[in-house]
Design a protein around this motif. Structure first.
Motif, PDB file in Angstrom:
ATOM      1  N   THR A  69      38.965 -35.182 -22.055  1.00  0.00           N
ATOM      2  CA  THR A  69      39.566 -36.307 -21.350  1.00  0.00           C
ATOM      3  C   THR A  69      39.440 -36.028 -19.848  1.00  0.00           C
ATOM      4  OG1 THR A  69      41.732 -35.253 -21.230  1.00  0.00           O
ATOM      5  CG2 THR A  69      41.289 -36.588 -23.200  1.00  0.00           C
ATOM      6  N   ALA A  70      39.659 -37.056 -19.048  1.00  0.00           N
ATOM      7  CA  ALA A  70      39.600 -36.877 -17.593  1.00  0.00           C
ATOM      8  C   ALA A  70      40.578 -35.783 -17.151  1.00  0.00           C
ATOM      9  CB  ALA A  70      39.918 -38.199 -16.903  1.00  0.00           C
ATOM     10  N   GLU A  71      41.746 -35.734 -17.807  1.00  0.00           N
ATOM     11  CA  GLU A  71      42.766 -34.744 -17.440  1.00  0.00           C
ATOM     12  C   GLU A  71      42.323 -33.337 -17.828  1.00  0.00           C
ATOM     13  OE1 GLU A  71      43.415 -37.574 -19.154  1.00  0.00           O
ATOM     14  OE2 GLU A  71      44.314 -38.646 -17.483  1.00  0.00           O
ATOM     15  N   GLU A  72      41.743 -33.210 -19.025  1.00  0.00           N
ATOM     16  CA  GLU A  72      41.287 -31.891 -19.490  1.00  0.00           C
ATOM     17  C   GLU A  72      40.193 -31.341 -18.570  1.00  0.00           C
ATOM     18  OE1 GLU A  72      42.032 -32.254 -24.332  1.00  0.00           O
ATOM     19  OE2 GLU A  72      40.169 -33.015 -23.457  1.00  0.00           O
ATOM     20  N   ILE A  73      39.290 -32.238 -18.158  1.00  0.00           N
ATOM     21  CA  ILE A  73      38.185 -31.810 -17.294  1.00  0.00           C
ATOM     22  C   ILE A  73      38.705 -31.454 -15.898  1.00  0.00           C
ATOM     23  CG2 ILE A  73      36.048 -32.591 -16.182  1.00  0.00           C
ATOM     24  CD1 ILE A  73      35.819 -31.809 -19.209  1.00  0.00           C
ATOM     25  N   ALA A  74      39.651 -32.247 -15.409  1.00  0.00           N
ATOM     26  CA  ALA A  74      40.241 -31.942 -14.092  1.00  0.00           C
ATOM     27  C   ALA A  74      40.907 -30.566 -14.127  1.00  0.00           C
ATOM     28  CB  ALA A  74      41.256 -33.013 -13.716  1.00  0.00           C
ATOM     29  N   ASP A  75      41.553 -30.258 -15.234  1.00  0.00           N
ATOM     30  CA  ASP A  75      42.264 -28.985 -15.378  1.00  0.00           C
ATOM     31  C   ASP A  75      41.294 -27.803 -15.420  1.00  0.00           C
ATOM     32  OD1 ASP A  75      44.725 -27.418 -15.998  1.00  0.00           O
ATOM     33  OD2 ASP A  75      43.642 -27.049 -17.871  1.00  0.00           O
ATOM     34  N   VAL A  76      40.252 -27.908 -16.235  1.00  0.00           N
ATOM     35  CA  VAL A  76      39.313 -26.786 -16.358  1.00  0.00           C
ATOM     36  C   VAL A  76      38.515 -26.610 -15.058  1.00  0.00           C
ATOM     37  CG1 VAL A  76      37.403 -28.068 -17.455  1.00  0.00           C
ATOM     38  CG2 VAL A  76      37.649 -25.631 -17.882  1.00  0.00           C
ATOM     39  N   ALA A  77      38.168 -27.728 -14.407  1.00  0.00           N
ATOM     40  CA  ALA A  77      37.422 -27.637 -13.143  1.00  0.00           C
ATOM     41  C   ALA A  77      38.258 -26.918 -12.085  1.00  0.00           C
ATOM     42  CB  ALA A  77      37.031 -29.029 -12.668  1.00  0.00           C
ATOM     43  N   LYS A  78      39.535 -27.225 -12.072  1.00  0.00           N
ATOM     44  CA  LYS A  78      40.423 -26.592 -11.096  1.00  0.00           C
ATOM     45  C   LYS A  78      40.485 -25.082 -11.335  1.00  0.00           C
ATOM     46  CE  LYS A  78      45.065 -27.092  -9.162  1.00  0.00           C
ATOM     47  NZ  LYS A  78      46.433 -27.550  -9.435  1.00  0.00           N
ATOM     48  N   LYS A  79      40.628 -24.698 -12.597  1.00  0.00           N
ATOM     49  CA  LYS A  79      40.703 -23.268 -12.931  1.00  0.00           C
ATOM     50  C   LYS A  79      39.424 -22.521 -12.570  1.00  0.00           C
ATOM     51  CE  LYS A  79      44.060 -23.574 -16.683  1.00  0.00           C
ATOM     52  NZ  LYS A  79      44.243 -23.892 -18.108  1.00  0.00           N
ATOM     53  N   TYR A  80      38.304 -23.211 -12.673  1.00  0.00           N
ATOM     54  CA  TYR A  80      37.007 -22.565 -12.410  1.00  0.00           C
ATOM     55  C   TYR A  80      36.479 -22.892 -11.009  1.00  0.00           C
ATOM     56  CZ  TYR A  80      36.966 -20.939 -17.189  1.00  0.00           C
ATOM     57  OH  TYR A  80      37.283 -20.271 -18.348  1.00  0.00           O
ATOM     58  N   LEU A  81      37.369 -23.393 -10.151  1.00  0.00           N
ATOM     59  CA  LEU A  81      37.059 -23.666  -8.749  1.00  0.00           C
ATOM     60  C   LEU A  81      35.865 -24.603  -8.565  1.00  0.00           C
ATOM     61  CD1 LEU A  81      37.558 -20.134  -7.122  1.00  0.00           C
ATOM     62  CD2 LEU A  81      39.262 -21.853  -7.696  1.00  0.00           C
ATOM     63  N   ILE A  82      35.818 -25.641  -9.404  1.00  0.00           N
ATOM     64  CA  ILE A  82      34.744 -26.628  -9.294  1.00  0.00           C
ATOM     65  C   ILE A  82      35.323 -27.920  -8.727  1.00  0.00           C
ATOM     66  CG2 ILE A  82      33.103 -28.064 -10.607  1.00  0.00           C
ATOM     67  CD1 ILE A  82      32.288 -25.088 -10.456  1.00  0.00           C
ATOM     68  N   ILE A  83      34.741 -28.384  -7.637  1.00  0.00           N
ATOM     69  CA  ILE A  83      35.171 -29.631  -7.015  1.00  0.00           C
ATOM     70  C   ILE A  83      34.145 -30.713  -7.373  1.00  0.00           C
ATOM     71  CG2 ILE A  83      35.526 -30.800  -4.800  1.00  0.00           C
ATOM     72  CD1 ILE A  83      36.270 -27.998  -3.685  1.00  0.00           C
ATOM     73  N   TYR A  84      34.603 -31.900  -7.709  1.00  0.00           N
ATOM     74  CA  TYR A  84      33.647 -32.971  -8.010  1.00  0.00           C
ATOM     75  C   TYR A  84      34.209 -34.304  -7.536  1.00  0.00           C
ATOM     76  CZ  TYR A  84      36.662 -33.495 -12.141  1.00  0.00           C
ATOM     77  OH  TYR A  84      37.739 -33.643 -12.981  1.00  0.00           O
ATOM     78  N   ASP A  85      33.321 -35.194  -7.188  1.00  0.00           N
ATOM     79  CA  ASP A  85      33.734 -36.445  -6.577  1.00  0.00           C
ATOM     80  C   ASP A  85      32.714 -37.539  -6.893  1.00  0.00           C
ATOM     81  OD1 ASP A  85      35.419 -38.005  -5.069  1.00  0.00           O
ATOM     82  OD2 ASP A  85      34.423 -37.524  -3.176  1.00  0.00           O
ATOM     83  N   LYS A  86      33.203 -38.619  -7.476  1.00  0.00           N
ATOM     84  CA  LYS A  86      32.346 -39.746  -7.830  1.00  0.00           C
ATOM     85  C   LYS A  86      31.810 -40.445  -6.584  1.00  0.00           C
ATOM     86  CE  LYS A  86      33.631 -42.181 -12.011  1.00  0.00           C
ATOM     87  NZ  LYS A  86      34.374 -43.326 -12.552  1.00  0.00           N
ATOM     88  N   ARG A  87      30.560 -40.845  -6.645  1.00  0.00           N
ATOM     89  CA  ARG A  87      29.965 -41.553  -5.497  1.00  0.00           C
ATOM     90  C   ARG A  87      29.209 -42.771  -6.013  1.00  0.00           C
ATOM     91  NH1 ARG A  87      24.945 -40.126  -3.144  1.00  0.00           N
ATOM     92  NH2 ARG A  87      25.005 -38.072  -4.128  1.00  0.00           N
TER      93      ARG A  87
END
Ligand code: NI
Length: 201
Positions: free
Chosen positions: A136-154
């Motif tokens: 889910t969007a929330e699950e991905i936001a959580d794992v990205a944060k833990k692994y120091l990955i920043i992402y942004d829709k364009r």
């Protein structure tokens, strides 16, 4: 007092400079993996390319190559993934026992478009054992944060499609889920294979 302090300081500085030039001490420094003790990574439960729930604990005892990206990425992700998976394939060729010890994982930061079906086709193109994970969007936001990955829709001008700017990282994690090293995704397969084998116990 001040002079004495300064001379002790200078002597220490000189010694550390000399140590840095000494190849033997440099080798000692390098026996510790670069990401040892870094606050990167952590637990997750996501969905794989077969629609099954997968947790980080499922990989206990295995090294992990983890790359975050999205299947619609036009250039960077496929190039990096290809290099990383060619490096892994080369390391496995050098030492076939590595196949059981290393799990390559692709985690999508585009859960909206990257469902299991989409991931399944994508990962198969890079390595036979590459796992694709989404959530889910929330699950991905959580794992990205833990692994120091920043992402942004364009938005793409003149199109209903979108791109995602994202951090580019070829993570190598150890059997306890601890961060070990950053793999040189822009290097040759040989350089990537060397780096993988270098940090394995
Ligand atoms: Ni990308």
């Amino acid at each position: 007092m001040m002079n004495k302090f300064l001379s002790v300081f200078s002597a220490t500085l000189l010694m550390s400079l000399l140590a840095a030039c000494n190849p033997a001490s440099q080798t000692n420094v390098e026996t510790e993996a670069p990401l040892t003790g870094a606050d990167i990574g952590g637990s997750f439960t996501l969905t794989n390319q077969d629609g099954e729930k997968v947790s980080d604990s499922d990989f206990a005892g295995q090294y992990r190559i983890i790359y975050f990206g999205f299947t619609y990425c036009p250039d960077v992700c496929p190039v990096d993934l290809l290099a990383l998976m060619q490096g892994l394939a080369l390391a496995e060729k050098n030492d076939p026992s590595l196949a059981e010890k290393i799990q390559p994982i692709f985690i999508s930061i585009d859960p909206e478009r990257d469902g299991p079906e989409q991931l399944k086709q994508y990962v198969a193109a890079f390595h036979p054992r590459l796992i694709g994970l989404t959530g889910t969007a929330e699950e991905i936001a959580d794992v990205a944060k833990k692994y120091l990955i920043i992402y942004d829709k364009r938005d793409v001008p003149g199109s209903t499609e979108y791109l995602i700017d994202h951090s580019r990282q070829g993570y190598f994690f150890g059997p306890d889920g601890e961060p070990v090293a950053l793999l040189p995704y822009d290097g040759t397969p040989q350089q990537i294979a060397d780096e993988i084998q270098r940090w394995m116990r």
